[in-house]
Each structure stands twice: as C-alpha cells, then as structure tokens.
Design an enzyme around this catalytic site. Sequence first.
Site, mmCIF file in Angstrom:
data_model
loop_
_atom_site.group_PDB
_atom_site.id
_atom_site.type_symbol
_atom_site.label_atom_id
_atom_site.label_comp_id
_atom_site.label_asym_id
_atom_site.label_seq_id
_atom_site.Cartn_x
_atom_site.Cartn_y
_atom_site.Cartn_z
ATOM 1 N N LEU A 153 0.795 -1.222 0.000
ATOM 2 C CA LEU A 153 0.000 0.000 0.000
ATOM 3 C C LEU A 153 0.830 1.275 0.000
ATOM 4 O O LEU A 153 0.311 2.366 0.220
ATOM 5 C CB LEU A 153 -0.974 -0.020 1.185
ATOM 6 C CG LEU A 153 -1.931 -1.227 1.177
ATOM 7 C CD1 LEU A 153 -2.826 -1.207 2.396
ATOM 8 C CD2 LEU A 153 -2.739 -1.291 -0.103
ATOM 9 N N CYS A 154 2.124 1.160 -0.271
ATOM 10 C CA CYS A 154 2.984 2.342 -0.402
ATOM 11 C C CYS A 154 2.803 2.967 -1.779
ATOM 12 O O CYS A 154 2.728 2.265 -2.785
ATOM 13 C CB CYS A 154 4.454 1.965 -0.219
ATOM 14 S SG CYS A 154 4.963 1.862 1.483
ATOM 15 N N ASP A 202 24.901 -10.954 4.410
ATOM 16 C CA ASP A 202 25.126 -11.900 3.312
ATOM 17 C C ASP A 202 26.591 -11.945 2.891
ATOM 18 O O ASP A 202 27.131 -13.011 2.611
ATOM 19 C CB ASP A 202 24.252 -11.537 2.116
ATOM 20 C CG ASP A 202 24.486 -12.476 0.948
ATOM 21 O OD1 ASP A 202 24.291 -13.698 1.126
ATOM 22 O OD2 ASP A 202 24.885 -11.999 -0.131
#
EC number: 4.6.1.17
Length: 156
Positions: free
Chosen positions: A74-75, A125
């Site tokens: 919903l951005c 990572d």
Amino acid sequence: MKELTHVDEKGVKMVEVGHKREVLRKAVAKGRIRLRPETIELIKAGKTKKGNVIATAQIAGILAVKKTPELIPLCHPIPLTGVDISFEFGEDYIEATCEVRATYKTGVEMEALMGVTLALLTIWDMVKAVEKDEQGQYPFTRIEGIHVVEKVKEEG
C-alpha cells in the site's frame, strides 16, 4: 483514538493523496548489525572474499528504497530526489543510516526503513562465511534497532 488509514469496513485501500500539496519530505532511519570484531576488521581492510562490503550494501540499500512500493503493497510510488546511505563502525557493530528525500504528497519513512534494512542484510550476506561458527550457526550476528530517527514535512 487515531484510526487506520489503509483499512476500513470495506476492506483495504491505498490512501488518496491527490488533494495534498507537494512539499519537501525527508526521513532518516538507522539500524545496526552486530558482528565479530574480527569481521569488522576484515571489512575495514577490504579483505572479504565477496568484495567491497560497504559499497555493495550502499547499492543494495538504494535499490531497496527505489523498490519500496513494489514490496510494501500500500505504499505510493514516490518520485525520489535523493538517497544517502552511510555507515559508522563500532568495535562489534556497523550502524547504517539511510536518508531519503522527495518533494511529494506523502512521506518517505517506509523507503528509509527499507534502505537501512537491505543495507544491513547485504552486509550479513557478504560476511556470513566468517560469521558462522563450527556448527554453521550465527551466535553473535544480529540486526537490531531499526527505527526512524527523523521525519520532516516542510510546510510551505
């Protein structure tokens, strides 16, 4: 009591911002990754096997900011005017800061949070090979304290 803007009795919606004026918006988010001190030294010396950890984390953070409306349903897609990602080293942590700027009708907090989060995940990572213990676990490594430290809406 404040009410939710994205959900009502009819369901979920993207908030209407068409009536709002475009003004300068800025948000700054911070977070930390805890690492072994030896890993911090490897990063500072540029001796990690996967390459330049900091430059890669900056690129990942910027990309995350740009992809925010694709990942948070919903951005609003926002025309960004600037993104800065910086790092501060401690003995056993790296603190990431993401500043996002736009001149638009809605704020950029989610973008700043996404940027700092992906920058920290990218660091993890890139150094996971040296952070693992003998059992392949990460007893020391953790990401913590991700939060918005500043939000600006310039009234004009």
